[in-house]
Design a protein around this motif. Structure first.
Motif, PDB file in Angstrom:
ATOM      1  N   ALA A 298       0.821  -1.314   0.004  1.00  0.00           N
ATOM      2  CA  ALA A 298      -0.200   0.107   0.147  1.00  0.00           C
ATOM      3  C   ALA A 298       0.803   1.213   0.078  1.00  0.00           C
ATOM      4  O   ALA A 298       0.534   2.202  -0.670  1.00  0.00           O
ATOM      5  CB  ALA A 298      -0.820  -0.130   1.261  1.00  0.00           C
ATOM      6  N   MET A 299       2.156   1.084   0.620  1.00  0.00           N
ATOM      7  CA  MET A 299       2.947   2.470   0.695  1.00  0.00           C
ATOM      8  C   MET A 299       3.482   2.723  -0.630  1.00  0.00           C
ATOM      9  O   MET A 299       3.736   3.705  -0.769  1.00  0.00           O
ATOM     10  CB  MET A 299       3.836   2.124   1.641  1.00  0.00           C
ATOM     11  CG  MET A 299       3.461   2.011   3.030  1.00  0.00           C
ATOM     12  SD  MET A 299       4.640   1.439   4.471  1.00  0.00           S
ATOM     13  CE  MET A 299       5.853   2.668   4.553  1.00  0.00           C
ATOM     14  N   MET A 300       3.946   1.499  -1.300  1.00  0.00           N
ATOM     15  CA  MET A 300       4.416   1.741  -2.584  1.00  0.00           C
ATOM     16  C   MET A 300       3.518   2.054  -3.671  1.00  0.00           C
ATOM     17  O   MET A 300       3.679   2.993  -4.525  1.00  0.00           O
ATOM     18  CB  MET A 300       4.787   0.135  -3.189  1.00  0.00           C
ATOM     19  CG  MET A 300       6.120  -0.446  -2.323  1.00  0.00           C
ATOM     20  SD  MET A 300       6.137  -2.422  -2.882  1.00  0.00           S
ATOM     21  CE  MET A 300       7.465  -2.929  -1.619  1.00  0.00           C
ATOM     22  N   GLN A 301       2.476   1.691  -3.470  1.00  0.00           N
ATOM     23  CA  GLN A 301       0.962   2.167  -4.490  1.00  0.00           C
ATOM     24  C   GLN A 301       0.910   3.699  -4.401  1.00  0.00           C
ATOM     25  O   GLN A 301       0.888   4.399  -5.027  1.00  0.00           O
ATOM     26  CB  GLN A 301      -0.162   1.195  -4.068  1.00  0.00           C
ATOM     27  CG  GLN A 301      -1.201   1.623  -4.984  1.00  0.00           C
ATOM     28  CD  GLN A 301      -0.959   1.403  -6.401  1.00  0.00           C
ATOM     29  OE1 GLN A 301      -0.439   0.175  -6.720  1.00  0.00           O
ATOM     30  NE2 GLN A 301      -1.322   2.340  -7.506  1.00  0.00           N
ATOM     31  N   LEU A 302       0.940   4.123  -3.162  1.00  0.00           N
ATOM     32  CA  LEU A 302       0.866   5.469  -2.641  1.00  0.00           C
ATOM     33  C   LEU A 302       2.106   6.289  -3.200  1.00  0.00           C
ATOM     34  O   LEU A 302       1.848   7.238  -3.898  1.00  0.00           O
ATOM     35  CB  LEU A 302       0.881   5.668  -1.103  1.00  0.00           C
ATOM     36  CG  LEU A 302       0.345   7.290  -0.774  1.00  0.00           C
ATOM     37  CD1 LEU A 302      -0.558   7.692  -1.454  1.00  0.00           C
ATOM     38  CD2 LEU A 302       0.112   7.293   0.916  1.00  0.00           C
ATOM     39  N   PRO A 316      -0.323  15.805  -5.559  1.00  0.00           N
ATOM     40  CA  PRO A 316       0.024  14.748  -5.028  1.00  0.00           C
ATOM     41  C   PRO A 316      -1.062  14.412  -3.873  1.00  0.00           C
ATOM     42  O   PRO A 316      -1.366  15.499  -3.324  1.00  0.00           O
ATOM     43  CB  PRO A 316       1.435  14.515  -4.503  1.00  0.00           C
ATOM     44  CG  PRO A 316       1.618  15.841  -4.367  1.00  0.00           C
ATOM     45  CD  PRO A 316       0.853  16.717  -5.058  1.00  0.00           C
ATOM     46  N   LYS A 317      -1.180  13.082  -3.491  1.00  0.00           N
ATOM     47  CA  LYS A 317      -2.432  12.768  -2.533  1.00  0.00           C
ATOM     48  C   LYS A 317      -1.739  13.256  -0.986  1.00  0.00           C
ATOM     49  O   LYS A 317      -2.369  13.661  -0.203  1.00  0.00           O
ATOM     50  CB  LYS A 317      -2.724  11.203  -2.408  1.00  0.00           C
ATOM     51  CG  LYS A 317      -3.424  10.796  -3.569  1.00  0.00           C
ATOM     52  CD  LYS A 317      -3.814   9.409  -3.473  1.00  0.00           C
ATOM     53  CE  LYS A 317      -4.967   9.208  -4.355  1.00  0.00           C
ATOM     54  NZ  LYS A 317      -5.424   7.839  -4.329  1.00  0.00           N
ATOM     55  N   THR A 318      -0.393  13.153  -0.864  1.00  0.00           N
ATOM     56  CA  THR A 318       0.346  13.084   0.584  1.00  0.00           C
ATOM     57  C   THR A 318       1.361  14.158   0.364  1.00  0.00           C
ATOM     58  O   THR A 318       2.529  13.701   0.305  1.00  0.00           O
ATOM     59  CB  THR A 318       0.541  11.730   1.339  1.00  0.00           C
ATOM     60  OG1 THR A 318       1.183  11.133   0.442  1.00  0.00           O
ATOM     61  CG2 THR A 318      -0.859  10.994   1.714  1.00  0.00           C
TER      62      THR A 318
END
Length: 329
Positions: A298-302, A316-318
């Protein structure tokens, strides 16, 4: 037209990276467990439009200066103390991290570390494996109760709140210290805000989850350990440099505190000859707070999504450096 070049500093899941490869020129360091050499990274950043980095990479002014085409750095972590965010912002480079997706996983590990340390689980397992268990006895590997004790959480971010939820399930008294108060956590979890000094004096378990900043560097020093209960157990799942490791070692050896559970260290990986590792009342882990397959993916995907959004002209999202967005406008 030449595609933007994305360099990834560690071998990641091919399935996740494939979406980037459809749109961009992607190169990935071939090793999963070995960090990319600094010289290689400096060469790669000269060509890169985007970087996906690990905590092991120092993204400093030298590297940012070399990355003349760099638009975004996506760090595979919540923390970003390995990045000179101020220098990146000046150069118009977006810095992203991976919060939220790892909150519960890291909280699970933090509480597991607390339990393993309090109940001497690692020691007990070794006794069995080495054939040293000869008979039952009343105080064989007797540890400390967790239920109904007082936990003090230093750093009440999302992970701190998730640890507090777990502590509530053990009927623990919850104290916390943070830069700002958390009224909702106080209401829903019964957590009590207190000063750092009051927390370390009252808590049976002191759990460090604060980010590394100039104010928190070596926050846990000899003076802090000296104020803790002799029965106190110290847990660090944040960043190694928030602790003075020499002071921690001395506190443990001299009986100023009872034990310590550590997932992070001043220098990582920690050397096998480090004095802390010689102590039976220390449980040491190799920085695995968010290390489950589901969470790491999930971290990689983000990271991938953040890179794609920036290279596509979106926010970006974050985003870490909010000033980047203002510059963009």
């Amino acid at each position: 037209m030449k595609k933007p070049y994305v360099f990834i500093t560690r071998k990641l899941s091919e399935q996740i990276v494939s979406s980037l490869k459809e749109k961009y020129d992607v190169n990935m360091w071939e090793h999963e467990s070995t960090p990319v050499p600094r010289e290689t990274l400096l060469n790669e950043v000269k060509k890169a439009t985007a970087l996906i980095t690990m905590l092991s990479e120092k993204i400093d002014e030298e590297l940012l200066e070399a990355g003349r085409n760099l638009q975004v750095v996506a760090n595979l972590a919540v923390g970003y103390d390995n990045i000179d965010v101020q220098a990146a912002t000046k150069k118009g480079i977006a810095i992203c991290n991976t919060p939220d997706v790892l909150t519960d996983t890291t909280a699970d590990l933090t509480f597991a570390l607390l339990m393993a340390t309090a109940r001497r689980i690692i020691e007990a397992a070794e006794v069995v494996k080495k054939g040293e268990w000869k008979s039952w006895s009343p105080f064989l590997l007797a540890g400390h109760d967790i239920h109904h004790k007082t936990i003090g959480i230093v750093g009440m971010g999302s992970i701190g709140e998730a640890v507090a939820k777990r502590a509530k399930g053990f009927d623990m008294n919850i104290l916390y210290h943070n830069r700002s108060r958390k009224p909702e956590a106080e209401k829903s979890l019964g957590a009590k805000y207190c000063s750092f000094e009051d927390l370390i004096q009252q808590a049976d378990f002191i759990v460090c989850l604060t980010p590394l900043t100039p104010d928190t560097k070596k926050l846990f020093n000899r003076e802090a350990f000296n104020k803790m209960k002799k029965s106190a157990i110290f847990i660090n799942a944040s960043r190694g440099p928030v602790v003075d490791e020499k002071a921690l070692y001395e506190a443990l050896v001299e009986g100023e505190i009872a034990a310590a559970g550590l997932d992070v260290f001043e220098t990582e990986p920690i050397g096998a000859d480090h004095p802390l590792l010689s102590l039976q009342n220390v449980v040491a882990l190799p920085h695995i707070g968010s290390a489950t397959r589901e969470t790491r993916e999930a971290m990689m995907q983000l990271c991938v999504e953040n890179v794609d959004r920036v290279l596509s002209g979106k926010s970006p999202k974050t985003l870490v450096n909010k000033a980047w967005e203002k510059q963009k406008v």
